[in-house]
Design a protein around this motif. Sequence first.
Motif, PDB file in Angstrom:
ATOM      1  N   GLY A 138     -23.851 -29.408  62.793  1.00  0.00           N
ATOM      2  CA  GLY A 138     -24.123 -30.437  61.794  1.00  0.00           C
ATOM      3  C   GLY A 138     -25.603 -30.534  61.458  1.00  0.00           C
ATOM      4  N   ALA A 139     -25.898 -31.337  60.458  1.00  0.00           N
ATOM      5  CA  ALA A 139     -27.286 -31.546  60.069  1.00  0.00           C
ATOM      6  C   ALA A 139     -28.058 -32.282  61.165  1.00  0.00           C
ATOM      7  N   PHE A 140     -27.364 -33.126  61.909  1.00  0.00           N
ATOM      8  CA  PHE A 140     -27.980 -33.918  62.972  1.00  0.00           C
ATOM      9  C   PHE A 140     -27.062 -33.920  64.176  1.00  0.00           C
ATOM     10  N   ASP A 141     -27.613 -34.282  65.319  1.00  0.00           N
ATOM     11  CA  ASP A 141     -26.799 -34.405  66.515  1.00  0.00           C
ATOM     12  C   ASP A 141     -26.312 -35.850  66.622  1.00  0.00           C
ATOM     13  N   HIS A 142     -25.429 -36.096  67.580  1.00  0.00           N
ATOM     14  CA  HIS A 142     -24.962 -37.461  67.835  1.00  0.00           C
ATOM     15  C   HIS A 142     -26.113 -38.265  68.431  1.00  0.00           C
ATOM     16  N   ALA A 143     -26.115 -39.550  68.187  1.00  0.00           N
ATOM     17  CA  ALA A 143     -27.176 -40.427  68.680  1.00  0.00           C
ATOM     18  C   ALA A 143     -27.221 -40.427  70.203  1.00  0.00           C
ATOM     19  N   VAL A 144     -28.429 -40.602  70.718  1.00  0.00           N
ATOM     20  CA  VAL A 144     -28.640 -40.810  72.149  1.00  0.00           C
ATOM     21  C   VAL A 144     -29.269 -42.197  72.300  1.00  0.00           C
ATOM     22  N   GLU A 145     -29.259 -42.696  73.509  1.00  0.00           N
ATOM     23  CA  GLU A 145     -29.790 -44.036  73.728  1.00  0.00           C
ATOM     24  C   GLU A 145     -31.313 -44.019  73.699  1.00  0.00           C
ATOM     25  N   ALA A 146     -31.874 -44.963  72.970  1.00  0.00           N
ATOM     26  CA  ALA A 146     -33.330 -45.111  72.917  1.00  0.00           C
ATOM     27  C   ALA A 146     -33.769 -46.030  74.049  1.00  0.00           C
ATOM     28  N   PRO A 147     -34.986 -45.871  74.545  1.00  0.00           N
ATOM     29  CA  PRO A 147     -35.485 -46.786  75.569  1.00  0.00           C
ATOM     30  C   PRO A 147     -35.461 -48.230  75.051  1.00  0.00           C
ATOM     31  N   PRO A 148     -35.277 -49.208  75.939  1.00  0.00           N
ATOM     32  CA  PRO A 148     -35.184 -50.608  75.499  1.00  0.00           C
ATOM     33  C   PRO A 148     -36.413 -51.090  74.734  1.00  0.00           C
ATOM     34  N   ASP A 149     -37.579 -50.562  75.049  1.00  0.00           N
ATOM     35  CA  ASP A 149     -38.812 -51.003  74.393  1.00  0.00           C
ATOM     36  C   ASP A 149     -39.236 -50.060  73.258  1.00  0.00           C
ATOM     37  N   ALA A 150     -38.306 -49.263  72.770  1.00  0.00           N
ATOM     38  CA  ALA A 150     -38.620 -48.251  71.754  1.00  0.00           C
ATOM     39  C   ALA A 150     -39.067 -48.873  70.450  1.00  0.00           C
ATOM     40  N   GLY A 151     -40.054 -48.240  69.840  1.00  0.00           N
ATOM     41  CA  GLY A 151     -40.486 -48.619  68.507  1.00  0.00           C
ATOM     42  C   GLY A 151     -39.583 -47.960  67.475  1.00  0.00           C
ATOM     43  N   PRO A 152     -39.852 -48.200  66.190  1.00  0.00           N
ATOM     44  CA  PRO A 152     -38.971 -47.638  65.152  1.00  0.00           C
ATOM     45  C   PRO A 152     -38.918 -46.111  65.156  1.00  0.00           C
ATOM     46  N   GLY A 153     -40.015 -45.429  65.450  1.00  0.00           N
ATOM     47  CA  GLY A 153     -40.003 -43.966  65.480  1.00  0.00           C
ATOM     48  C   GLY A 153     -39.145 -43.427  66.611  1.00  0.00           C
ATOM     49  N   GLU A 154     -39.277 -44.031  67.784  1.00  0.00           N
ATOM     50  CA  GLU A 154     -38.457 -43.595  68.923  1.00  0.00           C
ATOM     51  C   GLU A 154     -36.977 -43.895  68.677  1.00  0.00           C
ATOM     52  N   ARG A 155     -36.686 -45.024  68.034  1.00  0.00           N
ATOM     53  CA  ARG A 155     -35.288 -45.350  67.713  1.00  0.00           C
ATOM     54  C   ARG A 155     -34.733 -44.369  66.686  1.00  0.00           C
ATOM     55  N   LEU A 156     -35.581 -43.960  65.743  1.00  0.00           N
ATOM     56  CA  LEU A 156     -35.171 -42.997  64.720  1.00  0.00           C
ATOM     57  C   LEU A 156     -34.788 -41.657  65.352  1.00  0.00           C
ATOM     58  N   ILE A 157     -35.644 -41.123  66.208  1.00  0.00           N
ATOM     59  CA  ILE A 157     -35.321 -39.819  66.786  1.00  0.00           C
ATOM     60  C   ILE A 157     -34.103 -39.905  67.697  1.00  0.00           C
TER      61      ILE A 157
END
Length: 190
Positions: free
Chosen positions: A158-177
Amino acid sequence: MDFLALTTRAHHATGTTIAGIGADDWDRSTPCAEWTVRDIVKHLIDNNERAAAHAAGRPRTTRSTTVDNLVNAYEESSAEFLAAFDEQALKKTFDFGKFGPLAGKNVLAVLFADNLVHGWDLDVALGREHRWDDELATAALGVASRFPDVAPVRGPGGAFDHAVEAPPDAGPGERLIALLGRSAPPIPRR
């Protein structure tokens, strides 16, 4: 949201990263499974050329993508892409592969997010710290949150992989990746 302005900023940021790629860096592995630095830059050039041609209603310009020309090819294709997306182009319908037919404004939004995330991929591959622009990352997060979690958009092939969990204190960039299936930066491999 003014995706033309946001896309211009994302292209500039990613272009700055690409301009700093050294001669020995093109074959480095990236967080994008099975893609090297060279593959990502070629992908971005391809996206720019195809979308610009469709937006402008003309045949595609295909640039040389030899290692010696990749930086210039990205800069030229990026300028062409940004110039082609005017108000008329935003209303056109594009055949957008795995995503199906999309309105030009949606194509612009998807390619904005793609370009921004690949800038992160390149920085990680090059062993650089990526400094997220929170406004751009927040806008891209909004776009990516609408990507369906089904094949052929996500998962193997696919164009992208399935979501993984972001760290609890993640900023918008970390949540995006994390939303696009990437996790903490891997150690760059050659």
